[in-house]
Design a protein around this motif. Structure first.
Motif, PDB file in Angstrom:
ATOM      1  N   ILE A  65     -87.339 -75.096  68.502  1.00  0.00           N
ATOM      2  CA  ILE A  65     -86.801 -75.660  67.253  1.00  0.00           C
ATOM      3  C   ILE A  65     -85.955 -76.899  67.556  1.00  0.00           C
ATOM      4  O   ILE A  65     -86.045 -77.909  66.854  1.00  0.00           O
ATOM      5  N   LEU A  66     -85.158 -76.838  68.618  1.00  0.00           N
ATOM      6  CA  LEU A  66     -84.324 -77.976  68.985  1.00  0.00           C
ATOM      7  C   LEU A  66     -85.167 -79.190  69.348  1.00  0.00           C
ATOM      8  O   LEU A  66     -84.755 -80.334  69.124  1.00  0.00           O
ATOM      9  N   SER A  67     -86.362 -78.964  69.877  1.00  0.00           N
ATOM     10  CA  SER A  67     -87.223 -80.098  70.245  1.00  0.00           C
ATOM     11  C   SER A  67     -87.742 -80.845  69.016  1.00  0.00           C
ATOM     12  O   SER A  67     -88.261 -81.950  69.141  1.00  0.00           O
ATOM     13  N   LEU A  68     -87.599 -80.260  67.819  1.00  0.00           N
ATOM     14  CA  LEU A  68     -87.972 -80.954  66.585  1.00  0.00           C
ATOM     15  C   LEU A  68     -86.971 -82.042  66.221  1.00  0.00           C
ATOM     16  O   LEU A  68     -87.273 -82.927  65.431  1.00  0.00           O
ATOM     17  N   GLY A  69     -85.774 -81.942  66.756  1.00  0.00           N
ATOM     18  CA  GLY A  69     -84.709 -82.889  66.446  1.00  0.00           C
ATOM     19  C   GLY A  69     -83.474 -82.131  66.004  1.00  0.00           C
ATOM     20  O   GLY A  69     -83.546 -81.004  65.517  1.00  0.00           O
ATOM     21  N   GLU A  70     -82.330 -82.748  66.195  1.00  0.00           N
ATOM     22  CA  GLU A  70     -81.063 -82.069  65.913  1.00  0.00           C
ATOM     23  C   GLU A  70     -80.892 -81.754  64.427  1.00  0.00           C
ATOM     24  O   GLU A  70     -80.469 -80.653  64.071  1.00  0.00           O
ATOM     25  N   GLU A  71     -81.227 -82.685  63.579  1.00  0.00           N
ATOM     26  CA  GLU A  71     -81.064 -82.450  62.137  1.00  0.00           C
ATOM     27  C   GLU A  71     -81.961 -81.310  61.658  1.00  0.00           C
ATOM     28  O   GLU A  71     -81.516 -80.448  60.889  1.00  0.00           O
ATOM     29  N   GLU A  72     -83.211 -81.304  62.112  1.00  0.00           N
ATOM     30  CA  GLU A  72     -84.129 -80.246  61.704  1.00  0.00           C
ATOM     31  C   GLU A  72     -83.664 -78.889  62.224  1.00  0.00           C
ATOM     32  O   GLU A  72     -83.742 -77.878  61.524  1.00  0.00           O
ATOM     33  N   ALA A  73     -83.192 -78.870  63.477  1.00  0.00           N
ATOM     34  CA  ALA A  73     -82.710 -77.615  64.054  1.00  0.00           C
ATOM     35  C   ALA A  73     -81.502 -77.089  63.286  1.00  0.00           C
ATOM     36  O   ALA A  73     -81.410 -75.886  63.010  1.00  0.00           O
ATOM     37  N   LYS A  74     -80.579 -77.968  62.928  1.00  0.00           N
ATOM     38  CA  LYS A  74     -79.409 -77.545  62.156  1.00  0.00           C
ATOM     39  C   LYS A  74     -79.819 -77.014  60.793  1.00  0.00           C
ATOM     40  O   LYS A  74     -79.270 -76.019  60.318  1.00  0.00           O
ATOM     41  N   SER A  75     -80.806 -77.676  60.170  1.00  0.00           N
ATOM     42  CA  SER A  75     -81.239 -77.213  58.847  1.00  0.00           C
ATOM     43  C   SER A  75     -81.961 -75.869  58.919  1.00  0.00           C
ATOM     44  O   SER A  75     -82.019 -75.144  57.932  1.00  0.00           O
TER      45      SER A  75
END
Length: 179
Positions: A65-75
């Motif tokens: 999930i973190l590899s999707l990007g920080e904003e996406e992971a937080k969401s």
């Protein structure tokens, strides 16, 4: 800048070392080798290695999930700061234990994960155990070659660098192409 600082400190240690005993030890440790590792070293690594391996397997999906990007992971509800801290601490423990026994054997951590990613894809649930298995096999194969190809034993760190650098250069040239 910090690389230069630490290189200077290593050079200072080599300069002030006893030339008959300490300097050869420092030099061979910096080149990396498995010839000094003992069974007691392996046993002492079992607990920290096992704990770090289990932690990395447990957080494998969160790393995806973190590899999707920080904003996406937080969401998606991932605490990215805590996850990054766990990854950094776990990787540091594994690296420090390994280097304390074998010395610096470079390029394995760069070459092997890329090869494994070509084989199993980008899912960290498979990439982490695959990297461990293939990385260990790669080190044993390289160690056997280093001990048997020449009349003198070639340090393992030199051999892995001689293979790793051209491999990474070829990957950089293929940057736009898919796996």
């Amino acid at each position: 800048m910090t690389l230069g600082l630490f290189h200077s400190l290593i050079t200072l240690m080599k300069y002030t070392a006893d030339t008959s005993n300490q300097l050869p030890e420092i030099t061979f440790w910096l080149m990396g080798s498995l010839n000094r590792a003992t069974y007691s070293d392996v046993i002492s690594m079992l607990v920290p290695f096992g704990a770090c391996f289990l932690i990395m397997l447990y957080i494998g999906n969160k790393i995806n999930i973190l590899s999707l990007g920080e904003e996406e992971a937080k969401s998606l509800g991932v605490n990215t700061r805590a996850l990054r801290a766990v990854i950094i601490v776990t990787a540091t423990v594994l690296t420090s234990y390994s280097i304390s026994i074998t010395g610096t054997i470079g390029w394995v951590g760069l070459v092997v994960p890329h090869l494994v990613r070509m084989l199993v894809g980008p899912n960290y649930k498979y990439l982490i155990p695959g990297s461990i298995l293939i990385g260990g096999s790669y080190l044993l194969l390289m160690d056997d070659l280093c001990r048997s190809l020449l009349t003198v034993e070639l340090p393992l760190g030199i051999a892995t660098s001689l293979i790793g650098i051209p491999f990474i250069i070829s990957l950089m040239r293929r940057k736009g192409t898919a796996w």
